[in-house]
Scaffold this motif. Structure first.
Motif, PDB file in Angstrom:
ATOM      1  N   ALA A  10     -34.736  -9.963   2.831  1.00 44.76           N
ATOM      2  CA  ALA A  10     -35.414 -10.702   3.297  1.00 44.76           C
ATOM      3  C   ALA A  10     -34.438 -10.335   4.917  1.00 44.76           C
ATOM      4  O   ALA A  10     -33.831  -9.799   4.900  1.00 44.76           O
ATOM      5  N   PRO A  11     -36.012 -11.289   5.484  1.00 49.24           N
ATOM      6  CA  PRO A  11     -35.547 -11.444   7.088  1.00 49.24           C
ATOM      7  C   PRO A  11     -34.053 -11.788   7.132  1.00 49.24           C
ATOM      8  O   PRO A  11     -33.543 -11.942   8.486  1.00 49.24           O
ATOM      9  N   ILE A  15     -27.152 -14.014  -0.077  1.00 43.98           N
ATOM     10  CA  ILE A  15     -26.819 -13.879  -1.783  1.00 43.98           C
ATOM     11  C   ILE A  15     -27.635 -13.825  -1.957  1.00 43.98           C
ATOM     12  O   ILE A  15     -28.144 -15.084  -3.013  1.00 43.98           O
ATOM     13  N   GLY A  16     -27.769 -12.649  -2.721  1.00 49.45           N
ATOM     14  CA  GLY A  16     -28.357 -12.540  -4.629  1.00 49.45           C
ATOM     15  C   GLY A  16     -30.137 -12.769  -4.455  1.00 49.45           C
ATOM     16  O   GLY A  16     -30.698 -12.727  -5.626  1.00 49.45           O
ATOM     17  N   GLN A  17     -30.074 -12.155  -3.492  1.00 49.08           N
ATOM     18  CA  GLN A  17     -31.900 -11.880  -3.067  1.00 49.08           C
ATOM     19  C   GLN A  17     -32.090 -10.618  -4.504  1.00 49.08           C
ATOM     20  O   GLN A  17     -31.065  -9.502  -4.098  1.00 49.08           O
ATOM     21  N   LYS A  18     -33.111 -10.186  -4.940  1.00 50.92           N
ATOM     22  CA  LYS A  18     -33.279  -9.462  -5.771  1.00 50.92           C
ATOM     23  C   LYS A  18     -33.665  -7.581  -5.312  1.00 50.92           C
ATOM     24  O   LYS A  18     -34.913  -7.358  -5.775  1.00 50.92           O
ATOM     25  N   ARG A  19     -33.319  -7.131  -4.219  1.00 57.60           N
ATOM     26  CA  ARG A  19     -33.902  -6.317  -3.646  1.00 57.60           C
ATOM     27  C   ARG A  19     -33.717  -4.494  -4.117  1.00 57.60           C
ATOM     28  O   ARG A  19     -34.458  -3.998  -4.631  1.00 57.60           O
ATOM     29  N   ARG A  20     -32.428  -4.719  -5.699  1.00 54.22           N
ATOM     30  CA  ARG A  20     -32.481  -3.403  -6.641  1.00 54.22           C
ATOM     31  C   ARG A  20     -33.819  -3.732  -7.584  1.00 54.22           C
ATOM     32  O   ARG A  20     -34.084  -2.442  -7.993  1.00 54.22           O
ATOM     33  N   ALA A 162     -40.581 -13.587  11.951  1.00 54.17           N
ATOM     34  CA  ALA A 162     -41.032 -13.545  10.624  1.00 54.17           C
ATOM     35  C   ALA A 162     -41.769 -14.088  10.227  1.00 54.17           C
ATOM     36  O   ALA A 162     -41.652 -14.829   9.233  1.00 54.17           O
ATOM     37  N   ASP A 163     -42.256 -14.019  11.002  1.00 57.35           N
ATOM     38  CA  ASP A 163     -43.751 -14.961  10.995  1.00 57.35           C
ATOM     39  C   ASP A 163     -44.558 -14.738   9.884  1.00 57.35           C
ATOM     40  O   ASP A 163     -45.412 -15.622   9.734  1.00 57.35           O
ATOM     41  N   SER A 164     -44.844 -13.676   9.344  1.00 54.27           N
ATOM     42  CA  SER A 164     -45.602 -13.263   8.363  1.00 54.27           C
ATOM     43  C   SER A 164     -45.141 -13.156   6.640  1.00 54.27           C
ATOM     44  O   SER A 164     -45.870 -13.110   6.003  1.00 54.27           O
ATOM     45  N   TYR A 165     -43.737 -13.418   6.722  1.00 55.96           N
ATOM     46  CA  TYR A 165     -42.693 -13.330   5.957  1.00 55.96           C
ATOM     47  C   TYR A 165     -43.890 -14.229   4.394  1.00 55.96           C
ATOM     48  O   TYR A 165     -43.695 -13.515   3.113  1.00 55.96           O
ATOM     49  N   LEU A 166     -44.465 -15.138   5.195  1.00 51.87           N
ATOM     50  CA  LEU A 166     -44.844 -16.415   3.759  1.00 51.87           C
ATOM     51  C   LEU A 166     -46.031 -16.739   4.292  1.00 51.87           C
ATOM     52  O   LEU A 166     -46.395 -17.813   3.265  1.00 51.87           O
ATOM     53  N   ASN A 167     -46.759 -15.427   4.882  1.00 55.32           N
ATOM     54  CA  ASN A 167     -47.847 -15.859   4.884  1.00 55.32           C
ATOM     55  C   ASN A 167     -48.945 -15.302   3.386  1.00 55.32           C
ATOM     56  O   ASN A 167     -48.632 -15.028   2.479  1.00 55.32           O
TER      57      ASN A 167
END
Length: 281
Positions: A10-11, A15-20, A162-167
């Motif tokens: 996440a940009p 806590i708790g983002q599912k990177r793994r 993070a302009d394109s993150y939720l495109n």
């Protein structure tokens, strides 16, 4: 749709983002949803940082992706310029303090004054990642200012845009019990569920403590395949599924035959647990 930069985390801090689980998440999407996802809807029910919704859009660009932003993360993204400005102010105040060391009282007072007088959006969770002991999360601005010891962990550089993150992602903000019934009878709607883990600390969430056992049981009455569900051995989710299936309790067919992927997580040499991804199509 504009091109999307593929994020692997996440940009902004969350806590708790599912990177793994991102590789496994994408593998399951590709195995179970054909081609570019045309005709499918993927609902990130407990959206958190939006990383799963973002990854789903990158993997299945023609699918309709719904990100239920119940923690105000999209607002944080919209205000990165203020967060970077505040980071620079606090960095200048603390740069002479050794990294990871407690701030002297006079420096802490200067930081507190800067936070109180800042004329713009204050992202308390980003600020917490700079100043608080690892993993600590303030409940609100007052808590951040008055109830914590400060350390110098201030980020060394600005957060990128993070302009394109939720495109291409539809952002909503609804309680799960109002959102899920909208999709109960559509077999081409994938539910992605990463709720707060029952019986664990939930301070990082917008409504800390709101998701207890009763809420969990209400949620499970609304879950049906296809679904991807994230959990942990710190809760009793897998034991619950085995109970429901083993005793053929009401709705057991919805979970029978589920598959599981697990990842070992080490917090330190004395603390570790297992994160789980449970899915059924």
């Amino acid at each position: 749709m504009d091109a999307i930069k593929h994020y692997t985390q996440a940009p902004l801090p969350f806590i708790g983002q599912k990177r793994r689980f991102l590789t496994d998440f994408k593998t399951i999407l590709n195995q179970c949803i054909a081609d570019d996802g045309d005709g499918w809807t993927i609902v990130d029910v407990f959206g958190g940082s939006g990383l799963l919704a973002h990854t789903a859009k990158c993997s299945k660009p023609q699918a309709h992706i719904i990100y239920n932003d119940f923690d105000g993360y999209a607002i944080r993204l919209q205000n990165i310029k203020y967060t970077n400005h505040l980071r620079k102010i606090i960095f200048d105040l603390t740069q002479h303090v050794p990294r990871n060391h407690k701030l002297p009282e006079n420096v802490k007072n200067q930081v507190q004054a800067a936070l109180k007088s800042f004329d713009g959006f204050v992202d308390i969770h980003s600020v917490a990642s700079w100043l608080l002991f690892s993993g600590q999360q303030p409940t609100d601005f007052h808590d951040l200012i008055f109830n914590h010891t400060y350390f110098n962990n201030v980020r060394l550089s600005d957060y990128p845009s993070a302009d394109s993150y939720l495109n291409g992602v539809e952002v909503v903000s609804k309680p799960y019990h109002k959102l899920l019934p909208e999709f109960q009878n559509n077999s081409k709607v994938l539910l992605v569920l990463d709720p707060p883990y029952v019986c664990t600390a939930q301070g990082a969430y917008h409504k800390a403590g709101y998701f207890g056992m009763v809420e969990f049981l209400k949620l499970m009455r609304l879950v049906r395949p296809p679904f991807i569900f994230f959990s942990s051995t710190r809760s009793e989710f897998l034991d619950y599924l085995d109970l429901v299936i083993g005793y053929k309790l009401d709705g057991w067919e919805r979970f029978a035959g589920y598959r599981k992927i697990n990842v070992q997580v080490c917090l330190n040499k004395n603390a570790h647990y297992e994160d789980n991804l449970v899915y059924k199509f």
